[in-house]
Design a protein around this motif. Structure first.
Motif, PDB file in Angstrom:
ATOM      1  N   VAL A  31      -6.486   5.776   2.198  1.00 46.94           N
ATOM      2  CA  VAL A  31      -5.409   4.901   2.019  1.00 46.94           C
ATOM      3  C   VAL A  31      -4.464   4.925   2.866  1.00 46.94           C
ATOM      4  N   SER A  32      -3.979   3.821   3.198  1.00 47.86           N
ATOM      5  CA  SER A  32      -2.999   3.389   4.398  1.00 47.86           C
ATOM      6  C   SER A  32      -1.546   3.801   4.172  1.00 47.86           C
ATOM      7  N   ASP A  33      -0.853   4.196   5.163  1.00 48.94           N
ATOM      8  CA  ASP A  33       0.722   4.308   4.853  1.00 48.94           C
ATOM      9  C   ASP A  33       1.195   2.987   4.139  1.00 48.94           C
ATOM     10  N   ALA A  34       0.963   1.877   4.690  1.00 46.36           N
ATOM     11  CA  ALA A  34       1.263   0.693   4.101  1.00 46.36           C
ATOM     12  C   ALA A  34       1.074   0.644   2.821  1.00 46.36           C
ATOM     13  N   GLU A  35      -0.057   0.981   2.098  1.00 49.17           N
ATOM     14  CA  GLU A  35      -0.403   1.103   0.611  1.00 49.17           C
ATOM     15  C   GLU A  35       0.608   1.894  -0.017  1.00 49.17           C
ATOM     16  N   VAL A  36       0.619   3.047   0.500  1.00 49.15           N
ATOM     17  CA  VAL A  36       1.778   4.063  -0.066  1.00 49.15           C
ATOM     18  C   VAL A  36       2.992   3.658   0.071  1.00 49.15           C
ATOM     19  N   ALA A  37       3.496   2.904   0.809  1.00 46.09           N
ATOM     20  CA  ALA A  37       4.880   2.259   0.850  1.00 46.09           C
ATOM     21  C   ALA A  37       5.023   1.127  -0.217  1.00 46.09           C
ATOM     22  N   ASP A  38       3.979   0.257  -0.307  1.00 52.85           N
ATOM     23  CA  ASP A  38       3.855  -0.767  -1.347  1.00 52.85           C
ATOM     24  C   ASP A  38       3.768  -0.189  -2.867  1.00 52.85           C
ATOM     25  N   ALA A  39       3.180   0.987  -3.019  1.00 53.02           N
ATOM     26  CA  ALA A  39       3.132   1.726  -4.300  1.00 53.02           C
ATOM     27  C   ALA A  39       4.543   2.232  -4.839  1.00 53.02           C
ATOM     28  N   ILE A  40       5.315   2.683  -3.832  1.00 46.68           N
ATOM     29  CA  ILE A  40       6.547   3.127  -4.072  1.00 46.68           C
ATOM     30  C   ILE A  40       7.746   2.405  -3.946  1.00 46.68           C
ATOM     31  N   LYS A  41       7.534   1.196  -3.465  1.00 46.64           N
ATOM     32  CA  LYS A  41       8.801   0.273  -3.309  1.00 46.64           C
ATOM     33  C   LYS A  41       9.383  -0.189  -4.427  1.00 46.64           C
ATOM     34  N   GLN A  42      10.784  -0.555  -4.181  1.00 42.94           N
ATOM     35  CA  GLN A  42      11.371  -0.897  -5.618  1.00 42.94           C
ATOM     36  C   GLN A  42      11.090  -2.214  -6.035  1.00 42.94           C
ATOM     37  N   THR A  43      10.714  -2.292  -7.146  1.00 44.59           N
ATOM     38  CA  THR A  43      10.216  -3.606  -7.956  1.00 44.59           C
ATOM     39  C   THR A  43      10.867  -4.425  -8.867  1.00 44.59           C
ATOM     40  N   ALA A  44      11.875  -3.418  -9.464  1.00 43.52           N
ATOM     41  CA  ALA A  44      12.849  -3.947 -10.578  1.00 43.52           C
ATOM     42  C   ALA A  44      14.227  -3.537 -10.104  1.00 43.52           C
ATOM     43  N   PRO A  45      15.313  -4.122 -10.771  1.00 43.95           N
ATOM     44  CA  PRO A  45      16.543  -3.927 -10.328  1.00 43.95           C
ATOM     45  C   PRO A  45      16.960  -2.409 -10.845  1.00 43.95           C
ATOM     46  N   VAL A  46      18.038  -1.836 -10.329  1.00 42.34           N
ATOM     47  CA  VAL A  46      18.381  -0.516 -10.955  1.00 42.34           C
ATOM     48  C   VAL A  46      18.601  -0.763 -12.462  1.00 42.34           C
TER      49      VAL A  46
ATOM     50  N   PRO B  62       6.851  18.283   1.797  1.00 43.64           N
ATOM     51  CA  PRO B  62       6.271  17.453   2.912  1.00 43.64           C
ATOM     52  C   PRO B  62       6.985  16.283   3.298  1.00 43.64           C
ATOM     53  N   ARG B  63       7.453  15.737   4.387  1.00 43.36           N
ATOM     54  CA  ARG B  63       8.103  14.653   4.818  1.00 43.36           C
ATOM     55  C   ARG B  63       7.302  13.497   5.265  1.00 43.36           C
ATOM     56  N   GLY B  64       6.089  13.686   5.160  1.00 41.43           N
ATOM     57  CA  GLY B  64       5.246  12.339   6.012  1.00 41.43           C
ATOM     58  C   GLY B  64       5.228  11.206   4.874  1.00 41.43           C
ATOM     59  N   ASN B  65       4.669  10.386   5.525  1.00 43.12           N
ATOM     60  CA  ASN B  65       4.497   9.084   4.830  1.00 43.12           C
ATOM     61  C   ASN B  65       3.199   8.509   4.219  1.00 43.12           C
ATOM     62  N   ASP B  66       2.384   9.653   4.359  1.00 43.33           N
ATOM     63  CA  ASP B  66       0.773   9.564   3.964  1.00 43.33           C
ATOM     64  C   ASP B  66       0.870   9.767   2.421  1.00 43.33           C
ATOM     65  N   LEU B  67      -0.326   9.513   1.983  1.00 43.17           N
ATOM     66  CA  LEU B  67      -0.377   9.652   0.408  1.00 43.17           C
ATOM     67  C   LEU B  67      -0.200  10.916  -0.104  1.00 43.17           C
ATOM     68  N   ASP B  68      -0.888  12.127   0.473  1.00 42.68           N
ATOM     69  CA  ASP B  68      -0.744  13.541  -0.103  1.00 42.68           C
ATOM     70  C   ASP B  68       0.689  13.745  -0.038  1.00 42.68           C
ATOM     71  N   SER B  69       1.425  13.694   1.103  1.00 41.29           N
ATOM     72  CA  SER B  69       2.890  14.035   1.480  1.00 41.29           C
ATOM     73  C   SER B  69       3.467  13.466   0.373  1.00 41.29           C
ATOM     74  N   THR B  70       3.399  12.188   0.179  1.00 40.85           N
ATOM     75  CA  THR B  70       4.281  11.297  -0.559  1.00 40.85           C
ATOM     76  C   THR B  70       3.987  11.630  -2.276  1.00 40.85           C
ATOM     77  N   LEU B  71       2.949  11.952  -2.438  1.00 42.14           N
ATOM     78  CA  LEU B  71       2.484  12.226  -3.916  1.00 42.14           C
ATOM     79  C   LEU B  71       3.089  13.864  -4.372  1.00 42.14           C
ATOM     80  N   GLN B  72       2.939  14.616  -3.205  1.00 41.40           N
ATOM     81  CA  GLN B  72       3.682  15.807  -3.475  1.00 41.40           C
ATOM     82  C   GLN B  72       5.126  15.726  -3.721  1.00 41.40           C
ATOM     83  N   ARG B  73       5.677  15.064  -2.798  1.00 40.56           N
ATOM     84  CA  ARG B  73       7.392  14.782  -2.553  1.00 40.56           C
ATOM     85  C   ARG B  73       7.763  14.091  -4.255  1.00 40.56           C
TER      86      ARG B  73
END
Length: 142
Positions: free
Chosen positions: A108-123, A60-71
């Motif tokens: 859960v909004s797409d914005a919350e999903v994006a916030d959950a997966i954003k980079q928060t620490a350096p590589v 799945p390629r969507g930005n929704d929670l279910d698609s992102t979780l599966q990815r």
């Protein structure tokens, strides 16, 4: 320092870890709780994305929670077929955040999903254990 990793067009998550060296036969300390990982891990983000898309062409390629979780789940499964543990990346903590959002049972909004997966620490750059070399250029040793 490497540039911040970005998801590719298919949304396969980056590892947020400097790739290992395929010629390394020892261990490194990975980003997750000081767990030892093969120093050849993780693969490059490109190899992980290629492998994931090859193994799961209908990912799945969507930005929704279910698609992102599966990815994220399918990406970790593909990582393990490359003989690298989940602890060799920073994907698992993001998957845990997505799981917590899913378990909340609320919309859960797409914005919350994006916030959950954003980079928060350096590589993260794994630390080579003992004489495990050769690592990657500039890799710290324990």
């Amino acid at each position: 320092a490497p540039a911040p990793a970005q998801p590719n067009d298919a949304g396969i998550p980056p590892t947020f870890v400097t790739p290992g060296n395929a010629n390394c036969a020892g261990d490194s300390i990975g980003p997750a709780n000081g767990v030892r990982i093969p120093c050849r891990c993780p693969p490059t983000d490109d190899l992980l994305a290629q492998t994931t898309l090859q193994q799961h062409p209908d990912i799945p390629r969507g930005n929704d929670l279910d698609s992102t979780l599966q990815r994220f789940q399918l990406t970790l499964a593909s990582l393990q077929t490359l003989k690298c543990p989940a602890a060799s990346t920073q994907i698992k903590p993001k998957l845990d955040k997505l799981g917590a959002l899913k378990a909340s049972g609320r919309a859960v909004s797409d914005a919350e999903v994006a916030d959950a997966i954003k980079q928060t620490a350096p590589v993260f750059s794994p630390i080579l254990v003992g004489g495990a070399g050769p690592g990657f250029a500039g890799q710290a040793t324990q």
